[in-house]
Write an enzyme that holds these catalytic residues in place. Structure first.
Site, PDB file in Angstrom:
ATOM      1  CB  CYS A 128     -31.597 -43.333  27.674  1.00  0.00           C
ATOM      2  SG  CYS A 128     -31.240 -42.008  28.846  1.00  0.00           S
ATOM      3  CB  CYS A 142     -29.680 -33.914  32.792  1.00  0.00           C
ATOM      4  SG  CYS A 142     -28.704 -32.418  33.058  1.00  0.00           S
ATOM      5  CB  CYS A 145     -27.589 -40.605  27.205  1.00  0.00           C
ATOM      6  SG  CYS A 145     -27.685 -42.188  28.061  1.00  0.00           S
ATOM      7  CG  HIS A 152     -24.912 -31.773  36.242  1.00  0.00           C
ATOM      8  ND1 HIS A 152     -25.852 -31.703  35.220  1.00  0.00           N
ATOM      9  CD2 HIS A 152     -25.437 -31.090  37.284  1.00  0.00           C
ATOM     10  CE1 HIS A 152     -26.901 -31.007  35.640  1.00  0.00           C
ATOM     11  NE2 HIS A 152     -26.680 -30.635  36.885  1.00  0.00           N
ATOM     12  CB  CYS A 153     -22.399 -29.731  39.693  1.00  0.00           C
ATOM     13  SG  CYS A 153     -24.126 -30.128  39.442  1.00  0.00           S
TER      14      CYS A 153
END
Length: 332
Positions: A128, A142, A145, A152-153
């Site tokens: 990023c 995703c 940042c 996430h999961c």
């Protein structure tokens, strides 16, 4: 170039499979409880109305929190943390690691950044092209940042979304209301489940629906209970799942309790102040997700110093009344 793009699209579709399965299980549980249990097995009208009211109340809260967790996008750092074109060019031109670290260190002096890498360097995201704020991490799924990234999961309730600063409160409510939803089903269906087990009810279709409804709800309730207790512990100690797995580093080294400012203050950082009536609360988190109050572990004999407003603080990193972390340098 075309093949990787197609593979990425297929991967995104695969991430929705767990969400689809959960929605199908929830829809089936609604059908089994309302139709087979309440309308077929329950003969008392008053009991049927009470059960349906309690069930739909929990179902509404569960559906709302599930949708908010699923649909609220994760927050990313603001443009102030991104390298300017000149800084980015200067950073890329330097080949030595020490020179690059020095460039990032000079830029970070203008930013509220306290956390470091394990080697003491400024945390920088090469994907990023930005300096990571405190508690910010790059999500490989995703491809961005995420501020105060938690995970996430989830292992069982995969929501196809990154849980962080913007939606962690909805995730906590999702765990709570999901547990209540399962407990309501287990508490009201268990007596009928016992009758079915003893063989007093003989309708095979109804029996299968009620038996599976009880077993599935009990299984989910046990799992949700452990998950909720774990995240309550994280919330009260002001840690994320990633910080529980890997202790954050600062200029002086690792500090596992650096963001813990007290149970109530930790709670308010996530939930803020309630703006609407229960059971559909809309909360507003405190802060912007880029900086957080710090509480350094000081020795018991550390002296107190006074800031310009006359407030006493312990020597080191302190928290002002506005919730801004301030570093006080004291000469030996």
């Amino acid at each position: 170039m075309l093949l990787p793009a197609c593979l990425r699209r297929c991967a995104r579709l695969l991430y929705w499979i767990p969400v689809t399965i959960i929605m199908m299980v929830v829809m089936w549980s609604y059908y089994a409880y309302v139709v087979h249990f309440c309308w077929i097995l329950i003969t008392c009208a008053t009991q049927r109305v009470v059960f349906l009211c309690l069930f739909h109340l929990c179902f509404g809260m569960f559906s709302w929190s599930f949708w908010k967790t699923l649909s609220t996008p994760p927050s990313s750092p603001s443009v102030e943390f991104q390298l300017s074109s000149s800084d980015s060019l200067l950073y890329e031109q330097e080949r030595g690691g020490m020179e690059k670290s020095q460039i990032l260190l000079e830029i970070s002096h203008k930013l509220p950044v306290h956390t470091r890498t394990a080697t003491g360097a400024i945390r920088f995201c090469h994907h990023c092209q930005l300096i990571k704020p405190d508690r910010c991490h790059h999500c490989s799924v995703c491809q961005m940042c995420v501020l105060k990234m938690d995970h996430h999961c989830p292992c069982m309730f995969r929501l196809n979304n990154c849980i962080g600063f913007s939606n962690y409160k909805f995730f906590m409510l999702f765990l709570l209301y999901s547990l209540l939803y399962c407990l309501i089903i287990v508490a009201t269906v268990t007596p009928t489940f016992i009758e079915l087990w003893l063989g007093k009810l003989f309708d095979s279709c109804v029996k299968l629906h009620v038996l599976f409804l009880t077993l599935v709800s009990a299984m989910f309730a046990v799992t949700l209970c452990f998950l909720l207790l774990f995240h309550i512990w994280l919330l009260t100690s002001n840690k994320t799942t990633l910080e529980w797995l890997s202790v954050p580093f600062f200029a002086d080294g690792p500090a596992s309790e650096a963001f813990d400012v007290g149970v109530w203050a930790n709670f308010l950082q996530v939930f803020g102040k309630k703006k609407s009536l229960w059971p559909f609360p809309v909360f507003s988190s405190q802060g912007d997700g880029h900086s957080f109050p710090l509480r350094w572990q000081m020795s018991s004999h550390s002296p107190l110093v006074t800031n310009g407003n006359g407030h006493c603080f312990m020597e080191g990193s302190v928290v002002s009344p506005e919730g801004v972390s301030v570093t006080i340098a004291v000469d030996d």
